[in-house]
Design a protein around this motif. Structure first.
Motif, PDB file in Angstrom:
ATOM      1  N   SER A 253       0.778   5.296 -15.281  1.00 22.59           N
ATOM      2  CA  SER A 253       0.625   3.874 -14.977  1.00 22.59           C
ATOM      3  C   SER A 253      -0.716   3.333 -15.485  1.00 22.59           C
ATOM      4  CB  SER A 253       0.711   3.655 -13.466  1.00 22.59           C
ATOM      5  OG  SER A 253       0.321   2.342 -13.126  1.00 22.59           O
ATOM      6  N   LYS A 254      -0.689   2.105 -15.957  1.00 15.96           N
ATOM      7  CA  LYS A 254      -1.912   1.435 -16.398  1.00 15.96           C
ATOM      8  C   LYS A 254      -2.833   1.115 -15.224  1.00 15.96           C
ATOM      9  CE  LYS A 254       0.221  -0.622 -20.503  1.00 15.96           C
ATOM     10  NZ  LYS A 254       0.605  -1.883 -21.184  1.00 15.96           N
ATOM     11  N   GLU A 255      -2.310   1.219 -14.023  1.00 11.66           N
ATOM     12  CA  GLU A 255      -3.118   0.924 -12.837  1.00 11.66           C
ATOM     13  C   GLU A 255      -3.917   2.121 -12.355  1.00 11.66           C
ATOM     14  OE1 GLU A 255      -1.080  -1.275  -9.696  1.00 11.66           O
ATOM     15  OE2 GLU A 255       0.513  -1.730 -11.108  1.00 11.66           O
ATOM     16  N   ARG A 256      -3.763   3.271 -13.005  1.00 14.29           N
ATOM     17  CA  ARG A 256      -4.529   4.459 -12.609  1.00 14.29           C
ATOM     18  C   ARG A 256      -6.029   4.179 -12.664  1.00 14.29           C
ATOM     19  NH1 ARG A 256      -2.411   9.765 -13.395  1.00 14.29           N
ATOM     20  NH2 ARG A 256      -4.535  10.452 -12.941  1.00 14.29           N
ATOM     21  N   LEU A 257      -6.745   4.714 -11.702  1.00 13.62           N
ATOM     22  CA  LEU A 257      -8.205   4.666 -11.750  1.00 13.62           C
ATOM     23  C   LEU A 257      -8.690   5.465 -12.963  1.00 13.62           C
ATOM     24  CD1 LEU A 257      -8.868   5.247  -7.957  1.00 13.62           C
ATOM     25  CD2 LEU A 257      -9.457   3.163  -9.221  1.00 13.62           C
ATOM     26  N   GLN A 258      -9.640   4.886 -13.709  1.00 14.45           N
ATOM     27  CA  GLN A 258     -10.049   5.519 -14.966  1.00 14.45           C
ATOM     28  C   GLN A 258     -11.448   6.102 -14.929  1.00 14.45           C
ATOM     29  OE1 GLN A 258      -9.228   3.133 -18.423  1.00 14.45           O
ATOM     30  NE2 GLN A 258      -7.328   2.326 -17.571  1.00 14.45           N
ATOM     31  N   LYS A 259     -12.361   5.457 -14.220  1.00 11.10           N
ATOM     32  CA  LYS A 259     -13.735   5.930 -14.118  1.00 11.10           C
ATOM     33  C   LYS A 259     -14.209   5.786 -12.673  1.00 11.10           C
ATOM     34  CE  LYS A 259     -16.857   4.718 -17.172  1.00 11.10           C
ATOM     35  NZ  LYS A 259     -17.294   5.917 -17.914  1.00 11.10           N
ATOM     36  N   PRO A 260     -15.235   6.524 -12.285  1.00  9.47           N
ATOM     37  CA  PRO A 260     -15.784   6.332 -10.948  1.00  9.47           C
ATOM     38  C   PRO A 260     -16.291   4.901 -10.762  1.00  9.47           C
ATOM     39  CG  PRO A 260     -16.611   8.367 -11.915  1.00  9.47           C
ATOM     40  CD  PRO A 260     -15.898   7.637 -13.004  1.00  9.47           C
ATOM     41  N   MET A 612      -9.833  11.834   1.015  1.00  6.25           N
ATOM     42  CA  MET A 612      -9.190  12.379  -0.181  1.00  6.25           C
ATOM     43  C   MET A 612      -7.676  12.146  -0.112  1.00  6.25           C
ATOM     44  SD  MET A 612      -9.327  16.258  -1.776  1.00  6.25           S
ATOM     45  CE  MET A 612      -8.380  17.087  -0.472  1.00  6.25           C
ATOM     46  N   GLY A 613      -7.167  11.285  -0.981  1.00 10.40           N
ATOM     47  CA  GLY A 613      -5.721  11.136  -1.140  1.00 10.40           C
ATOM     48  C   GLY A 613      -4.991  10.605   0.068  1.00 10.40           C
ATOM     49  N   GLU A 614      -5.641   9.836   0.908  1.00  8.22           N
ATOM     50  CA  GLU A 614      -4.987   9.214   2.052  1.00  8.22           C
ATOM     51  C   GLU A 614      -5.231   7.702   2.011  1.00  8.22           C
ATOM     52  OE1 GLU A 614      -2.946  10.575   4.100  1.00  8.22           O
ATOM     53  OE2 GLU A 614      -3.246  12.657   3.545  1.00  8.22           O
ATOM     54  N   ASN A 615      -4.350   6.959   2.664  1.00 11.64           N
ATOM     55  CA  ASN A 615      -4.424   5.504   2.659  1.00 11.64           C
ATOM     56  C   ASN A 615      -4.225   4.982   4.077  1.00 11.64           C
ATOM     57  OD1 ASN A 615      -4.499   2.841   1.851  1.00 11.64           O
ATOM     58  ND2 ASN A 615      -2.548   2.860   0.779  1.00 11.64           N
ATOM     59  N   PRO A 616      -5.211   5.171   4.933  1.00  5.30           N
ATOM     60  CA  PRO A 616      -5.028   4.814   6.355  1.00  5.30           C
ATOM     61  C   PRO A 616      -4.733   3.342   6.598  1.00  5.30           C
ATOM     62  CG  PRO A 616      -7.325   5.389   5.881  1.00  5.30           C
ATOM     63  CD  PRO A 616      -6.520   5.798   4.694  1.00  5.30           C
ATOM     64  N   VAL A 617      -5.094   2.473   5.667  1.00  8.65           N
ATOM     65  CA  VAL A 617      -4.819   1.049   5.849  1.00  8.65           C
ATOM     66  C   VAL A 617      -3.319   0.766   5.782  1.00  8.65           C
ATOM     67  CG1 VAL A 617      -5.153  -1.230   4.773  1.00  8.65           C
ATOM     68  CG2 VAL A 617      -7.105   0.290   5.099  1.00  8.65           C
ATOM     69  N   MET A 618      -2.544   1.688   5.227  1.00  6.37           N
ATOM     70  CA  MET A 618      -1.092   1.545   5.226  1.00  6.37           C
ATOM     71  C   MET A 618      -0.417   2.431   6.272  1.00  6.37           C
ATOM     72  SD  MET A 618       0.020  -0.752   3.100  1.00  6.37           S
ATOM     73  CE  MET A 618       1.741  -0.326   2.851  1.00  6.37           C
ATOM     74  N   PHE A 635     -20.649   4.325   5.293  1.00  8.36           N
ATOM     75  CA  PHE A 635     -20.455   4.852   3.936  1.00  8.36           C
ATOM     76  C   PHE A 635     -19.065   5.482   3.843  1.00  8.36           C
ATOM     77  CE2 PHE A 635     -21.160   8.231   0.657  1.00  8.36           C
ATOM     78  CZ  PHE A 635     -21.415   7.387  -0.417  1.00  8.36           C
ATOM     79  N   VAL A 636     -18.242   4.925   2.955  1.00  5.70           N
ATOM     80  CA  VAL A 636     -16.867   5.415   2.797  1.00  5.70           C
ATOM     81  C   VAL A 636     -16.649   5.818   1.348  1.00  5.70           C
ATOM     82  CG1 VAL A 636     -14.410   4.838   2.945  1.00  5.70           C
ATOM     83  CG2 VAL A 636     -16.010   3.929   4.649  1.00  5.70           C
ATOM     84  N   VAL A 637     -16.203   7.058   1.157  1.00  4.42           N
ATOM     85  CA  VAL A 637     -15.838   7.569  -0.167  1.00  4.42           C
ATOM     86  C   VAL A 637     -14.322   7.710  -0.208  1.00  4.42           C
ATOM     87  CG1 VAL A 637     -16.089   9.451  -1.828  1.00  4.42           C
ATOM     88  CG2 VAL A 637     -17.993   8.855  -0.312  1.00  4.42           C
ATOM     89  N   LEU A 638     -13.696   7.189  -1.254  1.00  6.71           N
ATOM     90  CA  LEU A 638     -12.254   7.329  -1.434  1.00  6.71           C
ATOM     91  C   LEU A 638     -11.988   8.063  -2.736  1.00  6.71           C
ATOM     92  CD1 LEU A 638      -9.378   6.614  -0.403  1.00  6.71           C
ATOM     93  CD2 LEU A 638      -9.487   4.617  -1.900  1.00  6.71           C
ATOM     94  N   GLN A 639     -11.237   9.120  -2.653  1.00  5.82           N
ATOM     95  CA  GLN A 639     -10.875   9.933  -3.819  1.00  5.82           C
ATOM     96  C   GLN A 639      -9.364   9.831  -3.988  1.00  5.82           C
ATOM     97  OE1 GLN A 639     -13.096  13.649  -4.008  1.00  5.82           O
ATOM     98  NE2 GLN A 639     -11.199  14.756  -4.348  1.00  5.82           N
ATOM     99  N   ASP A 640      -8.906   9.121  -5.026  1.00  6.63           N
ATOM    100  CA  ASP A 640      -7.474   8.826  -5.127  1.00  6.63           C
ATOM    101  C   ASP A 640      -7.120   8.559  -6.586  1.00  6.63           C
ATOM    102  OD1 ASP A 640      -4.833   8.293  -4.314  1.00  6.63           O
ATOM    103  OD2 ASP A 640      -5.527   7.199  -2.543  1.00  6.63           O
ATOM    104  N   ILE A 641      -5.820   8.354  -6.849  1.00  7.78           N
ATOM    105  CA  ILE A 641      -5.403   8.109  -8.225  1.00  7.78           C
ATOM    106  C   ILE A 641      -5.218   6.627  -8.508  1.00  7.78           C
ATOM    107  CG2 ILE A 641      -4.325  10.378  -8.384  1.00  7.78           C
ATOM    108  CD1 ILE A 641      -1.615   9.086  -8.142  1.00  7.78           C
ATOM    109  N   PHE A 642      -5.086   5.805  -7.456  1.00  8.45           N
ATOM    110  CA  PHE A 642      -4.940   4.361  -7.601  1.00  8.45           C
ATOM    111  C   PHE A 642      -5.942   3.644  -6.695  1.00  8.45           C
ATOM    112  CE2 PHE A 642      -0.508   5.615  -8.728  1.00  8.45           C
ATOM    113  CZ  PHE A 642      -0.467   5.034 -10.002  1.00  8.45           C
ATOM    114  N   PRO A 643      -6.254   2.387  -7.015  1.00 14.26           N
ATOM    115  CA  PRO A 643      -7.029   1.574  -6.081  1.00 14.26           C
ATOM    116  C   PRO A 643      -6.125   1.125  -4.936  1.00 14.26           C
ATOM    117  CG  PRO A 643      -6.463   0.275  -8.027  1.00 14.26           C
ATOM    118  CD  PRO A 643      -5.979   1.677  -8.283  1.00 14.26           C
ATOM    119  N   SER A 644      -6.038   1.937  -3.916  1.00 12.29           N
ATOM    120  CA  SER A 644      -5.117   1.694  -2.801  1.00 12.29           C
ATOM    121  C   SER A 644      -5.635   0.582  -1.903  1.00 12.29           C
ATOM    122  CB  SER A 644      -4.941   2.973  -1.980  1.00 12.29           C
ATOM    123  OG  SER A 644      -6.155   3.283  -1.317  1.00 12.29           O
TER     124      SER A 644
END
Length: 907
Positions: A253-260, A612-618, A635-644
C-alpha cells in the motif's frame, strides 16, 4: 485383493477403488477433466472413458470388480474420448483459455470461438465467464463438498444448461464467502481471480498474517501486486478465507509508513511549546536520530520517575521472536514488568481460568483432531465461520461427512448455527447459568464420568453439592431457553463422546469471564472429555500470534513459557542469563495490564508508553477515554506499518515491516509453531520489529553504560534464528523447537521438551499440568451494565468475515471495501419496525460513553432488544460505546454487554 486385467496384463488390486485410481497407481495415464483428487467423482466430462468388458464406462466413478477386463488405449476408446473432448470444447471460446488453465494444451489443437455473447458475472474478487465454462461441475462440487456453502448450481436443461450463483442472484446475495476455492478447482479459467501478476519475481510459502488458525499460504509477487493461493498440503485441499487470499495487498500500500517520524519539538535544539502548533507537527528523520530520541526519553523518564513509569505494549501481530525481545527489553534493560498485549482484551480470562482448573491456559486439542475424532462439538460464544473461517469450514464438513453432533450456544443466530443439531439462543451474559444447568442435568441422570472424576479430579464433592442446589427454573429464566433444549444438549455432551468444547470472546469478554471458563472446565471434567482425541477445552485465539505472544511472556506476571515473575527460582534463572555487570536485580512484582497502563498514563503515573503493532484507539473499550489518556501521556512511541488512529497521539512513529517481509515464527491457536518466510525485504525504509528492537536495545545499553555479564545480556542477534536459540534455552515449552526442524517443514505443537520430542498435539492425556483437575463452584453474576428505560437495548460486539481487528489492514484493500465498506449494526426486524428504522438506513447508536453512526441491517438473527456491531470502522466503532468494566482476576473488559439506545437519523 482382487485380480483384474489392464490392457491384457493381469494385476492384483484392492477392492473398493475406482478404475481411475487403479490406473493412476499403476502409472497408466488416462486424461481427465471433471475429476479432481480432492473431490468425489463427478463423471460429467466423459474424458476418462475406458472400455470394460466391451462397454464404455467413465473410469473416475466406476469401481473395479474381480476379473474385470479394462482397455485404456484401443482405437475406439481414443476416438470416443476425442469426440467427447471436441463436444465439450465446441461450447467454449478456446481462443480465450488462459495459458495456465488445465485444458490449455487441448485447446491448442482445437480452435473454436463462440459467436453469441455469454454471461460474465463479477464480484470484487473473481469473475465467471460463461464462454469458458465446460460445465464440468468441479466448482459445484468444491463449493458444496469442501466449503459447505452450496453457492454454485446448475439451471435449465439440455443445451440451455448453465451455472448460476444461489437462486440466480449476485454472489453477495447468494452469501458467497469469497474464499476462492472455485477458482482453484476451475480447469478452464472460466472462474478466475481478478487480481493477477504479470511476471512473477518471487514466490514463497509462509503463514497467513490474519487470524489464529495459522493457514499456510503461498505468496507470489511481481513487485506491483501480491497474489495468494493455498499452500498444497498434498493429501488434502487447504482452503483460505477471503482475507487470507484476497487481502494481502496492504503490504504494498502507498499508505505504508516510509521513514521514522518525530514531533518537531523532539529534535535537538527544539522544545515543546503549546503556543506554537508547528512544534507539534511530525517531521521525517533518519533511523539513528529517531532511535536516539526514543532511547534518550525512555532513560530520562526512568531516571526521573522510576522504571515503573514506563509501559510496553507488545503485539499479537508480531513474531514469537519479536515478542520475546519486547518483554526482554522491558524486564532486562528497564527492570519493569509493565508489559502486556491484546490477549488481555480477548483471552486473558481463558488463561487465568484454565490454569486454575487444569494448569495450562491453551487449546488442549488440535483443530484436525477435533474435526477427525469428535462425536459432538459444542460451540459457545464463538462465531467460528467468520472469525476463524477455515476452521469453520472444517466443522461444516465434519457435520456433513461424519455426522458430528453440533450444538451452538450464541445470542445471535450465526452462520455455523445453520449446521447445528441444537441451537441455543441464550440471553447475553447467561453462560454460567447455562453451564451449571447442563451439569445439574448430567448429575441427575448419572451421566457423569465417575472413573475420570475419581482418578483425575479433585474438589468434586463440593462442586456436586453446589450444582445440585442450582434452581433449574432460574436457569431457564436467565438463559431464555426451554428445559427440553437443555436436556438434549446435556445428553449430547455427556453421552455422545468424545465431545469438544470450543469458545472465543463470547465467553471471555465479561466481568465474569474467568468464571465462565471455569464453568466450561467443570463441564468437560464432569463428562471425562479431557485428555482424549476429539475432546478438550478449546479456546480459539483471534489474532495470528496471540498464542505465541502469551507464550513469549508479553504479559505482566510471567516470563516466557508462563514462568511466574514472583517465583524466586525463575527470577534467578533470568537474572543469570540476562544480567549486566553491577546491575539491579530483575523485578519480582507483577506489572500493569494494557487497560491499567493507559488509564495511569492519563493519571500521570505512566509517563511513557511504547506501543508495538497495537491500535488502542480502535480496540480498547471506551475509546474516548483512551484518547484522553494518550493525550496526557508524556511520551508515546508507536511502532507500526501504517499511521493508525493511535498515531495521532504518538510522539515518535517507527515504520515497521509486515508479516510478508519477516522471518521468524508464529504460534497458532492450537499451539502449533510454524516458520515464516519473507516474500521480499522490508519496503521503503521500514524495518522488521526484530531489527528495531535489537538496534534500540543496543543504543539503550550503550547510553546506560551497561556491561555484558550474562550469557544473553548483550543483544548480539544477527537474525531471528539466534533469538529462537535463546528461547529454546530459557523456555521449557519450546526447548525442542529447533530452527532446523522448522526449516524442514515441521509444525510443532508445544510442549516440545527436547530435540527428539515430536510435540504434544493433545494435552493432559495422562495427567493435568497442575496434577489433578480441580472443580470450581461458580455462580451467575449479572453484567456490569444492563438495559434500562433510558438505554433499552443490549449491545453485543464482534467482527465480520471481511474485516480483521480494528480494520487497519483490511480497510486498505479496495476489494474488501467494495464488499463491506461501511459500518453496519444488526437490529431485530420487529424492533426496527417499532422505532421506524428501515433496512440500510443510517442510524445513531449511543451509550453513556459515546455515540456512533452506522447503517442498519434488519434481521431476525439477533434477538429482540439486542444490537450487534463491530469495531472495524472509525465512525462506527462500537468501542466508543463499550464499558471498561473488568473481570477482577483477568482484568479483561466486558465488551459483550452494555446498554445502548438507537434512533434513525432520517427523522
Amino acid at each position: 485383493m482382487i485380480n483384474i486385467h489392464i490392457n491384457g496384463k493381469e494385476t492384483a488390486v484392492k477392492s473398493g477403488k475406482t478404475i481411475l485410481r487403479v490406473l493412476q497407481d499403476n502409472d497408466i495415464h488416462v486424461p481427465t477433466l471433471c475429476f479432481h483428487k480432492y473431490l468425489s467423482p463427478i463423471g460429467r466430462c466423459k474424458v476418462c472413458i475406458v472400455k470394460v468388458d466391451n462397454r464404455f464406462v467413465t473410469a473416475c466413478d466406476t469401481p473395479v470388480e474381480d476379473n474385470m477386463e479394462i482397455i485404456t488405449d484401443s482405437a475406439d476408446v481414443e476416438k470416443l474420448r476425442k469426440v467427447n473432448i471436441e463436444l465439450m470444447l465446441s461450447n467454449i471460446d478456446t481462443t480465450k483459455v488462459p495459458e495456465k488453465a488445465e485444458i490449455h494444451d487441448l485447446c491448442c489443437s482445437f480452435r473454436n470461438t463462440i459467436p453469441k455473447d455469454r454471461q460474465i458475472k463479477e464480484n470484487p474478487f473473481f469473475r465467471y465467464d460463461a464462454s469458458l465454462c465446460v460445465l464440468c461441475g468441479r466448482c459445484v462440487a468444491a463449493c458444496s463438498e469442501i466449503q459447505g456453502r452450496f453457492i454454485w448450481d446448475y439451471a435449465s436443461k439440455g443445451s440451455d444448461l448453465h451455472l448460476i450463483a444461489g437462486m440466480n442472484e449476485t454472489f453477495e446475495d447468494a452469501h458467497c464467502e469469497f474464499c476462492g476455492t472455485c477458482v482453484d478447482f476451475c480447469p478452464t479459467g472460466a472462474i478466475a481471480d481478478k487480481t493477477t501478476i504479470d511476471s512473477e519475481t518471487n514466490r514463497v510459502t509462509t503463514v497467513c498474517g490474519y487470524c489464529g488458525v495459522g493457514c499456510k499460504v503461498e505468496l507470489s509477487t511481481d513487485g506491483k501486486q501480491i497474489v495468494a493461493v493455498p499452500s498444497d498440503e498434498g493429501d488434502k485441499y487447504s482452503s483460505l478465507c477471503v482475507k487470507g487470499r484476497y487481502a494481502n495487498g496492504f503490504v504494498l500500500s502507498k499508505e505504508r509508513l516510509q521513514k521514522p517520524l518525530v514531533r518537531r519539538y523532539l529534535l535537538p535544539g527544539k522544545e515543546k511549546n503549546s503556543d506554537d502548533e508547528d512544534m507539534s507537527t511530525f517531521v521525517e528523520t533518519e533511523w539513528g536520530e529517531a532511535l536516539d530520541i526514543v532511547a534518550g526519553n525512555l532513560i530520562r523518564i526512568e531516571k526521573t520517575y522510576g522504571s515503573d513509569a514506563l509501559g510496553f505494549l507488545s503485539s499479537a501481530k508480531c513474531t514469537n521472536e519479536e515478542n520475546y525481545l519486547m518483554q526482554k527489553l522491558a524486564r532486562q534493560i528497564f527492570k519493569t514488568n509493565n508489559v502486556d498485549h491484546c490477549a488481555r482484551l480477548c483471552h486473558s480470562s481463558t488463561v487465568a481460568g484454565l490454569i486454575q482448573a487444569i494448569g495450562s491456559g491453551a487449546m488442549t486439542n488440535t483443530m484436525d483432531d477435533i474435526l477427525e475424532y469428535a462425536s459432538t462439538i459444542f460451540i459457545i460464544g464463538s462465531n467460528v465461520t467468520e472469525q476463524h473461517p477455515v476452521f469453520g469450514v472444517g466443522i461444516r464438513r465434519a457435520v456433513m461427512k461424519r455426522g458430528v453432533n453440533l450444538v451452538v450456544a450464541e445470542p445471535r443466530f450465526t452462520d455455523i448455527a445453520e449446521f447445528s443439531d441444537i441451537y441455543l439462543g441464550i440471553n447475553g451474559g447467561s453462560d454460567i447459568s447455562l453451564l451449571n444447568g447442563l451439569c445439574r442435568i448430567i448429575l441427575e441422570n448419572g451421566w457423569e464420568d465417575k472413573e475420570f472424576i475419581k482418578n483425575r479430579c479433585e474438589n468434586f464433592n463440593q462442586f456436586r453439592e453446589h450444582i445440585l442446589s442450582v434452581d433449574m427454573s432460574d436457569v431457564i429464566e436467565k438463559t431464555g431457553l426451554k428445559f427440553e433444549e437443555l436436556y438434549k444438549t446435556a445428553e449430547k455432551i455427556a453421552c455422545s463422546k468424545p465431545a469438544a468444547v470450543i469458545w472465543a470472546m463470547g465467553i471471555t469478554q465479561h466481568t465474569c469471564g474467568v468464571d465462565n471458563v471455569l464453568a466450561l472446565a467443570n463441564l468437560q471434567m464432569l463428562t471425562g472429555n479431557l485428555g482424549i482425541k476429539g475432546g478438550g477445552l478449546n479456546p480459539l485465539r483471534g489474532q495470528n500470534n496471540v498464542q505465541g505472544a502469551c507464550d513469549m511472556g508479553a504479559l505482566p506476571n510471567v516470563f516466557n513459557g508462563y514462568q511466574n515473575v514472583t517465583d524466586p527460582e525463575k527470577l534467578g534463572l533470568f537474572q543469570k542469563k540476562w544480567a549486566f555487570a553491577d546491575d539491579k536485580p530483575l523485578n519480582g512484582t507483577p506489572g500493569l495490564t494494557v487497560t491499567e497502563m493507559i488509564e495511569r498514563g492519563g493519571a500521570g503515573e505512566i509517563k511513557a508508553l511504547y506501543i508495538m503493532g497495537e491500535n488502542p484507539v480502535m480496540t480498547d473499550p471506551d475509546v474516548n477515554k483512551v484518547i484522553e489518556c494518550l493525550k496526557k501521556t508524556e511520551f508515546v512511541v508507536l511502532q507500526d506499518i501504517f499511521p493508525s488512529e493511535t498515531s495521532k497521539y504518538a510522539d515518535v512513529i517507527l515504520p515497521a515491516a509486515s508479516f510478508a517481509e519477516k522471518e521468524g515464527t508464529f504460534t497458532n491457536t492450537e499451539r502449533k509453531i510454524q516458520k515464516l518466510t519473507p516474500l521480499f525485504p522490508p519496503i521503503h525504509e521500514s524495518k522488521t520489529d526484530f531489527k528495531i528492537l535489537t538496534q534500540l536495545a543496543r543504543k539503550l545499553i550503550e547510553k546506560k553504560g551497561c556491561n555484558k555479564l550474562g550469557k544473553f545480556s548483550g543483544w548480539e542477534y544477527k537474525s531471528a534464528k539466534d533469538v529462537m536459540e535463546e528461547i529454546n534455552e530459557v523456555t521449557p515449552l519450546y526447548a525442542g523447537v529447533l530452527n532446523e526442524r522448522l526449516e524442514n517443514g515441521e509444525g510443532l505443537f508445544w510442549p516440545v521438551k527436547d530435540k527428539k520430542d515430536a510435540g504434544t498435539p493433545v494435552l493432559h492425556e495422562k495427567t493435568f499440568t497442575r496434577g489433578k483437575g480441580k472443580f470450581h463452584p461458580v455462580n451467575y453474576a449479572p453484567p456490569n451494565e444492563l438495559p434500562d428505560s433510558e438505554y433499552p437495548f443490549l449491545l453485543n460486539t464482534g467482527r465480520e468475515i471481511f474485516h480483521w481487528h480494528g480494520g487497519e489492514l483490511t480497510r486498505r484493500i479496495k476489494e474488501i471495501m467494495s464488499a463491506a465498506g461501511e459500518a453496519v449494526v444488526l437490529i431485530n426486524s420487529n424492533d426496527a419496525a417499532d422505532i421506524g428504522i428501515e433496512d440500510n438506513a443510517e442510524v445513531e447508536v449511543s451509550s453513556r460513553r459515546g455515540v456512533i453512526k452506522a447503517k442498519a441491517f434488519l434481521t431476525d438473527r439477533v434477538g429482540k432488544k439486542t444490537i450487534f456491531g463491530n469495531f472495524h470502522f472509525v465512525e462506527g466503532n462500537v468501542n466508543k460505546l463499550t464499558v471498561k468494566a473488568l473481570d477482577p482476576a483477568a482484568k479483561i473488559p466486558e465488551y459483550k454487554v452494555c446498554a445502548v439506545k438507537i434512533r434513525p437519523l432520517n427523522h
